[in-house]
Design a protein around this motif. Sequence first.
Motif, PDB file in Angstrom:
ATOM      1  N   LYS A 170       0.394  -0.880  -0.178  1.00  0.00           N
ATOM      2  CA  LYS A 170       0.480   0.047   0.391  1.00  0.00           C
ATOM      3  C   LYS A 170       1.317   1.495  -0.161  1.00  0.00           C
ATOM      4  CE  LYS A 170      -4.047  -2.465   1.632  1.00  0.00           C
ATOM      5  NZ  LYS A 170      -5.247  -2.677   2.790  1.00  0.00           N
ATOM      6  N   ARG A 171       2.141   1.445  -0.188  1.00  0.00           N
ATOM      7  CA  ARG A 171       3.188   2.348  -0.063  1.00  0.00           C
ATOM      8  C   ARG A 171       3.209   2.594  -0.927  1.00  0.00           C
ATOM      9  NH1 ARG A 171       6.166  -2.034   1.673  1.00  0.00           N
ATOM     10  NH2 ARG A 171       7.450  -3.025  -0.293  1.00  0.00           N
ATOM     11  N   HIS A 172       2.839   1.835  -2.069  1.00  0.00           N
ATOM     12  CA  HIS A 172       3.149   1.823  -3.442  1.00  0.00           C
ATOM     13  C   HIS A 172       2.097   2.726  -3.917  1.00  0.00           C
ATOM     14  CE1 HIS A 172       6.119  -2.244  -3.311  1.00  0.00           C
ATOM     15  NE2 HIS A 172       6.156  -1.310  -4.702  1.00  0.00           N
ATOM     16  N   ASP A 173       2.595   3.897  -4.080  1.00  0.00           N
ATOM     17  CA  ASP A 173       1.444   4.778  -4.258  1.00  0.00           C
ATOM     18  C   ASP A 173       0.599   5.242  -5.527  1.00  0.00           C
ATOM     19  OD1 ASP A 173       0.617   5.451  -1.304  1.00  0.00           O
ATOM     20  OD2 ASP A 173       1.591   7.314  -1.173  1.00  0.00           O
ATOM     21  N   ALA A 174       1.803   5.001  -6.144  1.00  0.00           N
ATOM     22  CA  ALA A 174       1.868   5.362  -8.103  1.00  0.00           C
ATOM     23  C   ALA A 174       0.727   4.134  -8.287  1.00  0.00           C
ATOM     24  CB  ALA A 174       2.944   5.808  -8.539  1.00  0.00           C
ATOM     25  N   LEU A 175       0.984   3.567  -8.177  1.00  0.00           N
ATOM     26  CA  LEU A 175      -0.206   2.007  -8.493  1.00  0.00           C
ATOM     27  C   LEU A 175      -0.860   1.952  -7.345  1.00  0.00           C
ATOM     28  CD1 LEU A 175       2.647  -0.686  -9.828  1.00  0.00           C
ATOM     29  CD2 LEU A 175       1.224   1.189 -10.828  1.00  0.00           C
ATOM     30  N   ALA A 176      -1.632   2.305  -6.808  1.00  0.00           N
ATOM     31  CA  ALA A 176      -2.512   2.631  -6.442  1.00  0.00           C
ATOM     32  C   ALA A 176      -4.059   3.757  -6.928  1.00  0.00           C
ATOM     33  CB  ALA A 176      -2.976   4.009  -5.127  1.00  0.00           C
ATOM     34  N   LEU A 177      -5.196   2.099  -6.749  1.00  0.00           N
ATOM     35  CA  LEU A 177      -6.349   2.381  -7.836  1.00  0.00           C
ATOM     36  C   LEU A 177      -6.692   4.038  -7.946  1.00  0.00           C
ATOM     37  CD1 LEU A 177      -8.139  -0.812  -7.421  1.00  0.00           C
ATOM     38  CD2 LEU A 177      -6.417  -0.032  -9.161  1.00  0.00           C
ATOM     39  N   ARG A 178      -7.173   4.391  -7.059  1.00  0.00           N
ATOM     40  CA  ARG A 178      -7.180   5.744  -6.182  1.00  0.00           C
ATOM     41  C   ARG A 178      -6.243   7.091  -7.847  1.00  0.00           C
ATOM     42  NH1 ARG A 178     -11.133   8.979  -3.196  1.00  0.00           N
ATOM     43  NH2 ARG A 178     -11.542   6.698  -3.989  1.00  0.00           N
ATOM     44  N   THR A 179      -4.862   6.612  -7.102  1.00  0.00           N
ATOM     45  CA  THR A 179      -3.885   8.262  -7.998  1.00  0.00           C
ATOM     46  C   THR A 179      -3.868   7.244  -9.429  1.00  0.00           C
ATOM     47  OG1 THR A 179      -2.536   7.431  -6.429  1.00  0.00           O
ATOM     48  CG2 THR A 179      -1.487   7.901  -8.654  1.00  0.00           C
ATOM     49  N   LEU A 180      -4.524   6.260 -10.357  1.00  0.00           N
ATOM     50  CA  LEU A 180      -4.171   5.823 -11.295  1.00  0.00           C
ATOM     51  C   LEU A 180      -6.026   6.233 -11.914  1.00  0.00           C
ATOM     52  CD1 LEU A 180      -3.215   1.746 -11.587  1.00  0.00           C
ATOM     53  CD2 LEU A 180      -1.914   3.693 -12.708  1.00  0.00           C
ATOM     54  N   ARG A 181      -6.948   5.635 -10.827  1.00  0.00           N
ATOM     55  CA  ARG A 181      -7.933   7.054 -11.505  1.00  0.00           C
ATOM     56  C   ARG A 181      -8.505   8.072 -11.944  1.00  0.00           C
ATOM     57  NH1 ARG A 181     -12.634   5.991  -6.927  1.00  0.00           N
ATOM     58  NH2 ARG A 181     -14.152   7.467  -8.099  1.00  0.00           N
ATOM     59  N   GLU A 182      -7.401   8.807 -11.193  1.00  0.00           N
ATOM     60  CA  GLU A 182      -7.439  10.365 -11.166  1.00  0.00           C
ATOM     61  C   GLU A 182      -6.284  10.569 -12.420  1.00  0.00           C
ATOM     62  OE1 GLU A 182      -5.413  11.458  -6.967  1.00  0.00           O
ATOM     63  OE2 GLU A 182      -7.642  11.509  -6.500  1.00  0.00           O
ATOM     64  N   GLN A 183      -5.381   9.659 -12.869  1.00  0.00           N
ATOM     65  CA  GLN A 183      -4.541   9.965 -14.107  1.00  0.00           C
ATOM     66  C   GLN A 183      -5.278   9.560 -15.340  1.00  0.00           C
ATOM     67  OE1 GLN A 183      -1.558   7.410 -13.263  1.00  0.00           O
ATOM     68  NE2 GLN A 183       0.399   8.745 -12.278  1.00  0.00           N
ATOM     69  N   GLY A 184      -7.325   9.157 -15.174  1.00  0.00           N
ATOM     70  CA  GLY A 184      -7.319   9.294 -16.307  1.00  0.00           C
ATOM     71  C   GLY A 184      -7.405   7.964 -16.718  1.00  0.00           C
ATOM     72  N   ARG A 185      -6.611   7.108 -16.476  1.00  0.00           N
ATOM     73  CA  ARG A 185      -6.531   5.586 -16.794  1.00  0.00           C
ATOM     74  C   ARG A 185      -8.082   4.594 -16.744  1.00  0.00           C
ATOM     75  NH1 ARG A 185      -0.781   3.670 -15.493  1.00  0.00           N
ATOM     76  NH2 ARG A 185      -2.121   2.345 -17.366  1.00  0.00           N
ATOM     77  N   ILE A 186      -7.444   4.014 -18.031  1.00  0.00           N
ATOM     78  CA  ILE A 186      -9.206   3.195 -18.203  1.00  0.00           C
ATOM     79  C   ILE A 186      -8.351   1.691 -17.908  1.00  0.00           C
ATOM     80  CG2 ILE A 186     -10.390   2.518 -19.944  1.00  0.00           C
ATOM     81  CD1 ILE A 186     -10.807   5.557 -19.648  1.00  0.00           C
TER      82      ILE A 186
END
Length: 274
Positions: free
Chosen positions: A249-265
């Motif tokens: 859970k320390r991998h913030d770059a691959l957190a679903l919330r981060t990916l979602r905010e980046q506009g990933r599909i």
Amino acid sequence: MKPSYIGRLAPSPTGLLHLGHARTFWAAQERARAAGGELLLRNDDLDTARCRPEFVTAMVEDMRWFGLTWAGPMLTQSTRLLLYRAALARLHVAGCIYPCARSRRDVLAAAGAPHEGDEADEPVYPPQFRPPADASLPSLTDPVAINWRFRVPDGETLTFTDGHFGAQHAVAGREFGDFLVWRKDDVPSYQLACVVDDDAMGITEVVRGADLMKSTFRQLLLYRALGLTAPGFYHCPLVTDEKGVRLAKRHDALALRTLREQGRIPGQLRVDWK
């Protein structure tokens, strides 16, 4: 009519879910769909020191964004303490457990307590720390103020067939030792709560990460001691980062919330999954 296959999603709200969680949960959903069954959602929130309400909200939102669905309302472990306590009492009556005043540091420092570098797993409990099998057993207190451990059958080889990795075996007392079932802060261990809930929910197959493979052997002993029928198990390979380190859970770059905010599909994130 009750479906013949019931799986579950069981995140713990101690941080934001990452892509590794999503891959395991997606595998659980795909297996439920293939079997014509359903998934249930459980909030594993017994780690009171780290669980936070905002993480519960985030995990539900992020799982729905990723395309995960489940049947019925979410079950929350912190509301089910009486069920776990009843199971502890059954283990106590059966003489399967004993009180333990040793700390994790004591266990790690003891000779004959190999840990094999796996920080995510319990160290093997030294046999010199356990009381004799015929020692008198003190009563359970309310609240519980000391750790209670399950006495494993030393030398017994436990086996099960994993849905992904095939035949698995481990020798009790060598590859894993006496393990916690209740903590001195009056909270059940993951092992006990998981067994009680998976049985009560009617789970027919547990899909989870390969890092919990050894926990399965402990839980099989609890199923047997409690007179319960164990479900099937399917352990998913772990997702790692670019350095080969498994995601946490320390991998913030691959957190679903981060990916979602980046506009990933979500569909694009799953494109290479098998």
